[in-house]
Enzyme design. Structure first.
Site, PDB file in Angstrom:
ATOM      1  N   CYS A  60      34.640  24.837  26.498  1.00  0.00           N
ATOM      2  CA  CYS A  60      35.855  24.724  28.077  1.00  0.00           C
ATOM      3  C   CYS A  60      36.252  23.536  28.554  1.00  0.00           C
ATOM      4  O   CYS A  60      36.138  22.869  29.257  1.00  0.00           O
ATOM      5  CB  CYS A  60      35.747  26.397  28.459  1.00  0.00           C
ATOM      6  SG  CYS A  60      33.940  26.476  29.568  1.00  0.00           S
ATOM      7  N   GLN A 790      40.599  39.007  43.909  1.00  0.00           N
ATOM      8  CA  GLN A 790      42.201  39.250  44.517  1.00  0.00           C
ATOM      9  C   GLN A 790      42.374  40.130  46.026  1.00  0.00           C
ATOM     10  O   GLN A 790      43.492  39.836  46.297  1.00  0.00           O
ATOM     11  CB  GLN A 790      43.159  39.420  43.476  1.00  0.00           C
ATOM     12  CG  GLN A 790      43.330  37.773  42.661  1.00  0.00           C
ATOM     13  CD  GLN A 790      44.042  38.309  41.085  1.00  0.00           C
ATOM     14  OE1 GLN A 790      43.679  37.975  40.205  1.00  0.00           O
ATOM     15  NE2 GLN A 790      45.831  38.509  41.424  1.00  0.00           N
ATOM     16  N   GLU A1287      55.049  33.068  39.605  1.00  0.00           N
ATOM     17  CA  GLU A1287      55.084  33.968  37.524  1.00  0.00           C
ATOM     18  C   GLU A1287      56.011  33.288  37.280  1.00  0.00           C
ATOM     19  O   GLU A1287      56.130  33.407  36.537  1.00  0.00           O
ATOM     20  CB  GLU A1287      54.620  35.233  38.353  1.00  0.00           C
ATOM     21  CG  GLU A1287      53.002  35.381  38.703  1.00  0.00           C
ATOM     22  CD  GLU A1287      53.477  36.460  39.162  1.00  0.00           C
ATOM     23  OE1 GLU A1287      52.744  37.853  38.611  1.00  0.00           O
ATOM     24  OE2 GLU A1287      54.218  37.715  40.195  1.00  0.00           O
TER      25      GLU A1287
END
Length: 1359
Positions: A60, A790, A1287
């Site tokens: 990554c 969250q 979204e």
């Protein structure tokens, strides 16, 4: 230690002292452990936490640092990027390490890379950003004015899950020389201060905030870079390299400096691992928990580090790095000293290296390691074999070196070479090619860059001089057997044959026999892999034929259609993207930042590594570390847990399980009771059974690996949706929606179609894995939790339940997350719950951060869907009736599956009017980790389903897709299938604008022309509209805020939302700034805390700006109302004076804010299926046009252009909203084309890391990426007329999927395959290639019919 001599007593040598430099500071470590990585040392010992742990396998780039050292061979300082997560700390002895903290700081001065990346909005969650900064920094240290190709190549080893890459490329492309920034720096006129304390650069314009023309940045001064430590330089130049030995807890590490010492060491320790860059062994250690007692690094053995050339070829030392090989071979090729035909093998190697890993790996990995690991999918070994290269080995007890031809016998079995015990690979010799030879290499992988091969190949043909008759043919394939394999019968049969179509036909038959794959072959995709082998030869055949034509040996020319089969494609992004949005309101005050493209409030902290995430926090006194013990069986009874070995492990403190829970072991998640620790049985692999607590992470991991669990398997084992349907395994929740009478209407339709659609799942792959720290307090059972979550309030409730205390004893603090995407809405509990129990039991702070592998196995992902549809329509294309059955794979617990299913049902119209609808939905209960919330929440699956049958209808009626969509699109005041009346319907505006802006009509004509002239590369285009309902009709749609104004005029803001990269804190500051009428510099937000704002809702569903923004406004308005009498009395008072006066007047300067979404409710009758009410608060709209080019022979594709028009209402921050659009789109692109979670038939997760699970990389960003925000769109149901954005754009990536399908349709047409064909999501290279349906694929569609394979199952399955 001194200079190496003969016959050193390696055993008797004492351990050396490690000396290296970090950011110019000398580091002396007297007792270094060779198992400790450089990243761990930097973060734990030196507290330099800017470099991040994202994966632990070099996949990554979050851990990227720059390493500098003195090159003793070339007598110069070299700088290169490297993965700190793989590099052993002892390997940097005598080196200078530069981290992101060392190049710039918000406290001193930003480096040009840091500044530009922040100003171009190139960070969102910021977790990946330091690694990207350091990759670019290392490039600049070697090339101060790089090309666009240099930049993209240096970023191949870096991933970003948030931005979509485009703003990063825009920022870094400013270093190519076309733009150099304002030489005035901070004194630039764009930065000049105006009366209210803000700068002119925020004036009322819609200049692209991501373009070099609109962003003012400092000039890059290379002369100001950090110097190589003078003391280290003097020492490196004056002294010979010293041999080194470091002895750790379990591992001994040697560095010999001569070839004689190396072979001597190998004779003493024949099982010792020879390690150069630790890119293979490091993964084994980090990911699989293995260790190797003896490690020898030949990196500083001069004889192995050189590349030489003579008349016969090139000799490459086994310790030459991949980057070194690429650079020096390219130099040989470009020198003009060799005829082009001679260097074909070198060109093949250089071309392949471009696709080999990323710079961080290429800079340290050596060719010797690539050869000796004997990977069956090695990128380089097939080339060496096809070129008949010679490997040279040396053995300590043998007088002469042994030279071995790299042929089939070189790799006798899986992961094994023909090397004798104790032998050391010295070099490999690549012979030059002769005049009558042609050579090429090929590779196909899941992702274009930094990915392992599915299949690779190298082929070389030798002709009799002056003819096209084959004298010799040599080929080698990777990915077609347990080793790199040569098709020996094919090679033999080709001798003496002419290079013509008859030979081609025969070779395809021979290859099929030479390279057979069983249905259960490891790696799966057997038909595809066999087709690739054939396709690679076909490419090679055409390439060679073209060369023969050009040399005059073949008379007829190659058709233009066939040339594209082997023509190179452009892989570099040309920065030609545009972004537009609506101007800020005319006359808007300069200090009112609403509607302006200001950068992320943490942007500079991201780029400097100063942004703090959970695992960056300093350790608490006596802090302990926790490692989970999870199930290795998917469905079984737990018979016994044996921790006896763990107890004896070093550093072991305790083991926790359900017996240690002081409260209740069952907690409610979305209304479903779930065990924290499994007590009697497990229902998926990765389910938590217990946890080991130890003094360090390494000790906890080692002890956890020794815990032995006995199981008794339970039948049936249910993995896939099909399994669940067969066994009728469903959760006790089903949904039905009825609108009109679909069954009756179906009988009156002119046409009816039926079909099935399958959509795969998706891994969240947030860069920061799940992490938590629990700190127990000494009074009243209090506990403080720091978590990447969250939903802090949910964490508070569950922790209180778990520990048997009231919620007021639990404080949750969330500063920021390194990405979330829904994956931290509930699944943080797999970490926080055990950590809380352990902290309570031990009375000490306990920390846990999941490894990437653990995270991907344990936490689950997006719901796979299966749909059966029946659609009735009229001959003019008008939709009349829909009957749809939806099945989602919910995994082993319910989690958010019900809400996801509801959302999918509600979005099953997209934006098309259907008068009669019957939709039924079920949630499959299976033995995989629970699927859960994910960006889009069921809508991407619904969009894919509806657009599939819309496409099919258009083709059945011979209408264009655009005609059918336009015909059936909703109109203003139409009613949806869930009976909500549409107002401010903007889908048609987005649709028409994007078609116009993208020039889709003209491009369709150009695509048709291109496809006529190209047989093996096809282009396709598609336009997809979107209507996305925002909000849920539940009573929990509310937001909260707390605002303090201190008597110096500064403001502290807290609200109920969490920051995960979406820019929520930035927008809240903008809202507060407008309400209070002060510059944003006066307002500060620190974190989200349950002690500040209680009873919050999850930051999810793109709704957090709406909810919390209104709450912030409410709090600010309350304070301004209190100040109003004073302001009226003293209208000319400055803000600071006004506040001090209010303070002296004893006016309360603190206020809470609250907002609940008005008018939302839903009456969904479970019996009738009829829905009434306002199910969506409002709708966001958008449309996208995407164009792709597909390689029909491999299934590879590239997105040439994407245009998006998005309705965001009146954007609070256009730069952040555009970033959300781009990032969501690329994440959706991964969902629909690339990302493919796989399980074994036994339920084990195969795709458990970046090595095997591929998210889009820099090279996958659309070549042209244009985003436009719809103008003049108002929304009276959200803060300042804005709209949710996080979204909806993800769904627009389906335009790429349908563009691919369009391109495949052109290919099938040329193969005589007419009519409808089903293409399921994701459209991977495998799916694309096999759908193209030509003579090559037909030869290999045989496995399902072979009688002898009927008892076999595929190696992998999609859940």
């Amino acid at each position: 230690m001194g200079k190496e001599e003969v016959s050193i007593d390696w055993e008797a040598m004492s351990s050396d002292v490690l000396v290296f430099y970090v950011n110019g500071k000398k580091i002396i470590e007297k007792s270094p452990d060779p198992e400790i990585t450089l990243l761990t040392y930097l973060r734990v010992k030196l507290r330099l936490t800017g470099s991040k742990l994202g994966c632990g396998e070099g996949g990554c780039g979050a851990c990227t640092v720059m390493i500098s050292k003195w090159d003793h061979i070339n007598r110069k300082i070299i700088h290169f990027s490297a993965n700190a997560c793989l590099a052993q700390v002892v390997s940097v002895h005598g080196c200078a390490v530069t981290t992101v903290e060392g190049i710039g700081s918000t406290k001193t001065k930003l480096h040009a890379v840091q500044e530009r990346l922040a100003k171009f909005h190139g960070s969102q969650c910021g977790f990946c950003t330091p690694g990207i900064v350091m990759s670019m920094y290392a490039l600049l240290r070697n090339k101060s004015v790089p090309s666009a190709e240099d930049i993209e190549e240096c970023l191949q080893g870096n991933l970003c899950r948030c931005t979509g890459y485009r703003p990063i490329l825009s920022a870094l492309n400013t270093f190519t020389g076309g733009t150099s920034g304002c030489p005035m720096g901070i004194e630039c006129c764009k930065n000049k201060q105006v009366a209210n304390g803000t700068s002119d650069k925020n004036s009322l314009s819609n200049d692209d905030p991501h373009s070099a023309e609109s962003v003012c940045f400092s000039k890059y001064e290379r002369t100001q870079e950090i110097m190589f430590p003078p003391d280290l330089l003097i020492e490196s130049k004056s002294e010979e390299l010293k041999i080194l030995k470091f002895v750790g807890e379990r591992v001994t590490w040697f560095r010999p400096t001569s070839l004689q010492g190396l072979v001597e060491l190998k004779s003493i320790y024949p099982d010792a691992q020879l390690v150069n860059g630790n890119t293979e062994i490091g993964v084994e250690a980090n990911v699989r928990g293995r260790y190797f007692k003896y490690i020898v690094t030949p990196l500083d053995v001069k004889e192995l580090k050189t590349i030489s050339v003579d008349k016969k070829g090139v000799n490459i030392g086994s310790s030459c790095t991949i980057s070194q090989i690429k650079e020096e071979l390219q130099s040989f090729i470009d020198s003009g000293n060799f005829p082009k035909y001679q260097t074909q093998c070198l060109e093949s190697l250089v071309e392949m290296i471009y696709w080999f890993a990323g710079d961080q790996i290429r800079n340290v990995a050596a060719i010797g390691g690539n050869i000796m690991t004997a990977s069956p999918i090695s990128d380089l070994n097939p080339i060496l074999m096809a070129n008949e290269s010679i490997a040279t080995f040396r053995l300590h007890s043998r007088a002469k070196d042994r030279q071995v031809l790299m042929d089939q016998s070189f790799f006798p079995i899986y992961r094994t070479t023909c090397a004798e015990k104790g032998e050391v690979l010295i070099s490999v010799h690549l012979p030059f090619n002769a005049k009558d030879q042609y050579m090429k290499a090929y590779k196909q992988s899941k992702r274009r860059e930094d990915d392992i091969a599915i299949v690779n190949a190298a082929m070389r043909v030798v002709f009799h001089p002056g003819t096209c008759k084959v004298l010799k043919f040599v080929a080698a394939f990777g990915g077609m057997a347990a080793t790199s394999v040569m098709p020996e019968n094919t090679m033999q049969n080709m001798i003496g044959r002419d290079w013509n179509e008859a030979l081609l036909d025969d070779v395809l038959i021979w290859l099929r026999k030479d390279l057979p794959l069983r249905l259960d072959a490891p790696g799966g995709m057997v038909e595809y892999r066999e087709s690739l082998a054939a396709s690679f030869f076909f490419k090679f055949f055409l390439y060679v034929k073209d060369c023969l034509i050009k040399s005059g040996l073949v008379e007829n020319s190659l058709s233009t259609q066939n040339v594209t089969a082997f023509a190179p494609s452009n892989t570099i992004h040309v920065p030609m993207s545009t972004r537009t949005w609506q101007d800020a309101t005319h006359g808007q005050p300069h200090d009112d930042m609403v509607g302006r493209p200001i950068q992320h409030v943490s942007g500079y902290k991201h780029t400097t590594g100063e942004a703090v995430y959970v695992d960056d926090m300093p350790t608490f006194s006596d802090e302990l570390y926790l490692w989970l013990v999870t199930s290795s069986r998917p469905h079984a009874y737990i018979k016994k847990v044996d921790i006896s070995k763990a107890v004896t492990c070093k550093g072991f403190v305790t083991y926790v399980d359900h017996r240690d829970v002081p409260g209740t072991n069952e907690i409610s998640i979305c209304g479903d009771l779930c065990e924290v620790f499994a007590t009697r049985k497990v229902t998926c692999i990765g389910q938590t059974i217990g946890a080991v607590v130890a003094d360090t992470q390494a000790h906890a991991q080692r002890a956890a690996q020794t815990v032995k669990i006995d199981y008794e398997d339970i039948s049936p084992l249910i993995i896939t949706i099909e399994d669940a349907m067969h066994h009728q395994s469903y959760f006790d929740i089903s949904k039905k929606l009825v609108h009109g009478d679909a069954i009756t209407a179906m009988a009156t339709c002119d046409h009816v179609i039926e079909g099935e659609v399958r959509i795969g799942g998706q891994e969240h792959f947030y860069l920061e894995t799940q992490a938590c720290i629990a700190v127990p307090k000494t009074e009243d059972g209090e506990i403080e939790m720091f978590c990447s979550s969250q939903d802090p309030s949910m964490l508070q409730r569950t922790t209180a339940t778990l520990l048997g205390v009231e919620a007021n004893k639990v404080v949750i603090r969330v500063k920021r997350m390194g990405g979330g995407f829904g994956g931290k809405e509930t699944r943080f509990l797999v970490v926080s719950n055990p950590v809380a129990v352990a902290a309570h039991k031990c009375g000490k702070a306990v920390r846990c951060m999941l490894s990437r592998k653990e995270d991907m196995i344990i936490t689950g992902g997006r719901h796979p869907f299966f749909a059966k549809y029946k659609v009735g329509f009229m001959r003019d294309g008008k939709l009349a009736a829909l009957i749809l059955d939806l099945y989602s794979n919910g995994g082993n617990t319910l989690d958010h599956s019900e809400s996801v299913l509801i959302k999918a049902i509600l979005q099953s119209d997209n934006c098309y009017r259907m008068p009669n609808v019957l939709i039924r939905g079920k949630i499959c209960k299976t033995n995989i980790s629970t699927t859960n919330a994910f960006r889009g929440f069921g809508t991407p699956q619904a969009i894919m389903i509806v657009e599939t049958w819309m496409t099919r209808i258009a083709e059945s009626l011979n209408m264009t897709h655009e005609q059918l969509r336009d015909l059936n699109m909703y109109k203003e005041e139409d009613v949806t299938h869930f009976n909500q009346k549409l107002d401010s319907f903007q889908a048609r505006r987005c649709w028409e604008e994007v078609i116009e802006k993208s020039k889709m009509v003209q491009r369709k004509e150009q695509i048709a022309q291109f496809n006529q002239q190209s047989r093996w590369h096809k282009r396709g285009i598609a336009c997809i509209p979107l209507q996305y309902g925002i909000g849920y009709p539940y009573r929990w749609c509310h937001g909260g805020a707390l605002v303090h104004v201190y008597n110096d005029g500064s403001v502290y803001l807290s609200h109920g939302g969490t920051e995960m990269g979406q820019g929520l804190h930035t927008k809240m500051l903008q809202v507060a700034g407008r309400c209070l009428g002060i510059p944003l510099s006066r307002i500060h937000t620190r974190e989200t805390s349950t002690a500040s704002v209680p009873n919050t809702r999850s930051t999810a569903a793109s709704f957090s700006t709406d909810l919390n923004g209104m709450a912030v406004k409410d709090a600010c308005d309350t304070i301004m109302e209190r100040l109003h009498p004073l302001r009226k009395q003293y209208p000319d008072l400055e803000w600071n004076d006004l506040i001090m006066k209010a303070y002296n007047e004893r006016i309360c300067l603190s206020a809470t804010g609250y907002h609940k979404t008005p008018g939302m409710f839903s009456a969904w009758d479970a019996e009738t299926g009829i829905v009434e009410g306002r199910t969506a608060c409002y709708f966001s709209y958008g449309a996208a046009v995407s164009e792709v080019e597909v390689d029909c022979l491999t299934g590879d594709h590239v997105v040439l252009q994407t245009d998006i028009v998005m309705d965001v209402g009146r954007s609070i921050n256009p730069a952040i909203d555009i970033g959300q659009i781009e990032g969501a789109f690329v994440q959706g692109y991964g969902l629909f084309t690339m990302e493919e979670p796989l399980h074994t038939p036994g339920g084990q997760v195969i795709t458990s890391g970046p090595g095997v699970y591929k998210i889009p990389g820099f090279g996958d960003c659309p070549r042209k990426f244009n985003v436009h925000l719809l103008r003049n769109s108002d929304n009276d149901r959200a803060i300042y007329s804005s709209k949710a954005i996080g979204e909806p754009p993800l769904c627009l990536a389906s335009s790429v999927f349908f563009a691919i399908k369009d391109a495949i349709g052109f290919a099938r047409e040329e193969s005589g395959l007419l009519g409808w064909f089903q293409l399921d999501s994701p459209a991977t290279s495998e799916s694309i290639r096999m759908a193209c349906g030509d003579c090559f694929t037909k030869q290999h569609e045989h496995h399902i019919n072979l009688k002898e394979e009927k008892h076999l199952t595929s190696w992998s399955i999609r859940a």
